[in-house]
Scaffold this active site. Structure first.
Site, PDB file in Angstrom:
ATOM      1  N   ILE A  48       2.780  23.221   1.011  1.00 53.90           N
ATOM      2  CA  ILE A  48       1.786  22.438   1.119  1.00 53.90           C
ATOM      3  C   ILE A  48       0.861  23.141   2.167  1.00 53.90           C
ATOM      4  O   ILE A  48       1.029  23.427   3.181  1.00 53.90           O
ATOM      5  CB  ILE A  48       2.222  20.878   1.974  1.00 53.90           C
ATOM      6  CG1 ILE A  48       3.283  20.228   1.055  1.00 53.90           C
ATOM      7  CG2 ILE A  48       1.008  20.259   2.091  1.00 53.90           C
ATOM      8  CD1 ILE A  48       3.911  19.137   1.713  1.00 53.90           C
ATOM      9  N   SER A  50      -2.604  23.678   3.939  1.00 52.47           N
ATOM     10  CA  SER A  50      -3.782  23.188   4.365  1.00 52.47           C
ATOM     11  C   SER A  50      -5.054  24.153   4.490  1.00 52.47           C
ATOM     12  O   SER A  50      -4.703  25.085   4.793  1.00 52.47           O
ATOM     13  CB  SER A  50      -3.496  22.665   6.136  1.00 52.47           C
ATOM     14  OG  SER A  50      -2.555  21.709   5.990  1.00 52.47           O
ATOM     15  N   GLN A  68      -0.481  33.237   4.854  1.00 50.99           N
ATOM     16  CA  GLN A  68       0.491  32.225   4.283  1.00 50.99           C
ATOM     17  C   GLN A  68       0.050  31.839   2.720  1.00 50.99           C
ATOM     18  O   GLN A  68       1.110  31.835   1.861  1.00 50.99           O
ATOM     19  CB  GLN A  68       0.671  30.937   5.191  1.00 50.99           C
ATOM     20  CG  GLN A  68       1.096  31.459   6.574  1.00 50.99           C
ATOM     21  CD  GLN A  68       1.323  30.150   7.468  1.00 50.99           C
ATOM     22  OE1 GLN A  68       0.671  28.986   7.237  1.00 50.99           O
ATOM     23  NE2 GLN A  68       2.114  30.188   8.313  1.00 50.99           N
ATOM     24  N   ASP A 123      -3.894  16.974  15.693  1.00 51.26           N
ATOM     25  CA  ASP A 123      -3.596  17.277  14.392  1.00 51.26           C
ATOM     26  C   ASP A 123      -4.034  15.881  13.735  1.00 51.26           C
ATOM     27  O   ASP A 123      -3.293  14.840  13.872  1.00 51.26           O
ATOM     28  CB  ASP A 123      -2.164  17.590  13.974  1.00 51.26           C
ATOM     29  CG  ASP A 123      -2.322  18.169  12.546  1.00 51.26           C
ATOM     30  OD1 ASP A 123      -2.892  17.605  11.763  1.00 51.26           O
ATOM     31  OD2 ASP A 123      -1.045  18.793  12.114  1.00 51.26           O
ATOM     32  N   ARG A 125      -4.349  15.412  10.435  1.00 56.65           N
ATOM     33  CA  ARG A 125      -4.196  15.391   8.830  1.00 56.65           C
ATOM     34  C   ARG A 125      -3.421  14.131   8.553  1.00 56.65           C
ATOM     35  O   ARG A 125      -2.695  13.531   9.134  1.00 56.65           O
ATOM     36  CB  ARG A 125      -3.318  16.509   8.553  1.00 56.65           C
ATOM     37  CG  ARG A 125      -4.002  18.001   8.423  1.00 56.65           C
ATOM     38  CD  ARG A 125      -3.285  19.057   8.208  1.00 56.65           C
ATOM     39  NE  ARG A 125      -2.484  19.414   9.136  1.00 56.65           N
ATOM     40  CZ  ARG A 125      -1.832  20.376   9.556  1.00 56.65           C
ATOM     41  NH1 ARG A 125      -1.789  21.311   8.672  1.00 56.65           N
ATOM     42  NH2 ARG A 125      -1.150  20.766  10.742  1.00 56.65           N
TER      43      ARG A 125
END
Length: 191
Positions: A48, A50, A68, A123, A125
């Site tokens: 996953i 971001s 990454q 964060d 998200r």
């Protein structure tokens, strides 16, 4: 959730040949980038990722994001699986605020202090679209490529079995060493 989905299309890349599908959730559009054999894998490798425009596209050395993403796409191409490109820039504070956070970091704040000073949580998200994508693609078991304990916790909360966690370890440079140590020491990232 009122999600609009694309069809699945072929996507040849410098990393290998993939299939790709887009999901629109409000104003945000996310991607599922799948290896060609994705449907045949019982426990696919999943990252996953971001969104980080400054890292992923411009090659910023202030973070480890592009490294990454490169690592994950190469790995998925060779081993089979999925990269979800989760489009919530700057831990979901948006590009303008992310650049404002960069300016605060230039003055000595770390990534968390900058977000807090701008009035955000460390964060922001929201991973609900990830759950939707897992359900749409039939993912019940996976091997998660992550350093982030919040992503592990979210996947577990969906009832998805994590067979293995694969760390996303990349090179540290003089521009991102503070960022990476903040993620490790203050956000609990595992390396």
């Amino acid at each position: 959730m009122n999600i609009i989905q694309s069809n699945i299309a072929k996507l040849p890349t410098k990393y290998g040949k993939f299939k790709i599908k887009a999901y629109k959730d409000g104003s945000q559009e996310h991607l599922a980038i799948m290896s060609q054999d994705f449907e045949l894998i019982d426990a696919p490798y999943v990252r996953i990722h971001s969104e980080c425009l400054t890292g992923d596209t411009l090659g910023s050395l202030k973070c480890d994001c592009q490294n990454q993403l490169d690592l994950s796409l190469k790995f998925i191409s060779e081993q089979g699986g999925l990269v979800i490109y989760h489009r919530q820039e700057g831990r979901n504070i948006g590009l303008v605020n992310k650049i404002n956070a960069y300016a605060l970091q230039d003055l000595g704040r770390n990534t968390i202090e900058a977000n807090l000073e701008l009035g955000f949580k460390e964060d922001e998200r929201d991973y609900s679209i990830v759950g939707y994508i897992f359900e749409d693609l039939g993912i019940k078991t996976l091997k998660l490529i992550t350093n982030n304990p919040k992503k592990l916790d979210y996947v577990k909360s969906l009832g998805v079995e994590i067979k293995e966690r694969i760390p996303a370890i990349t090179k540290i440079n003089k521009y991102n060493e503070g960022y990476i140590s903040t993620k490790k020491e203050q956000m609990g990232h595992m390396f």
